[in-house]
Enzyme design. Sequence first.
Site: not given
Length: 208
Positions: A105-106
């Site tokens: 996600v990052e």
Amino acid sequence: MRRVRPLLALALGGLIAVAARAGAAEVYSYVDGEGVLHFSNAPTDPRYRRVNRTDGRTGVYRAAPQARARPVPPSRGLDRYREKIRAAAEKYALPEALLLAVMAVESNFDHRALSEKGAVGLMQLMPLTAKDMYVEDAWDPAQNIEGGARYLRILANQYEGDMVRTLAAYNAGPEAVRRAGGTVPSIPETQEYVRKVVALYHAYKAGR
């Protein structure tokens, strides 16, 4: 002996935009020992790394898109970090699936990712956070993974293993969680972030 708390609760609930003309030189950056982010189109310091350019039409340099709630194929970046992720997960008593989900996600497993706020690398460490986690070079994948895992462990201890609050603090900061009364802040980005990381955690844990 170092005490760690297990993660218990599983409640489901780019680059500072650098404008450049088309055809302009590449942009490079690095974070110095004081946590200051430097940019240059004519780097002279060996610490400079090329910033990922993803929009050739506008000349804007951005990190890889965040919050993509799907595991990426191993051939696109995951395999090269597997051992580092496994080692960090074991060292800090964290589920490997959690590190994978946060990283997906990052940064979508792009070690060159740089956010609009200046967060760097695979685990999107802010310069001051990287410094606090003893990360000398946040662009180095191994150091970035180590620093991100260490920070997650510190937050997990702070929130007594509550994964949701741990992830909310990782995204928005512990102060934002405190102001929200110890819950996920009413910040759409943070709420979506927590949902996607938890969903990906379950996907990776199930081997998908």
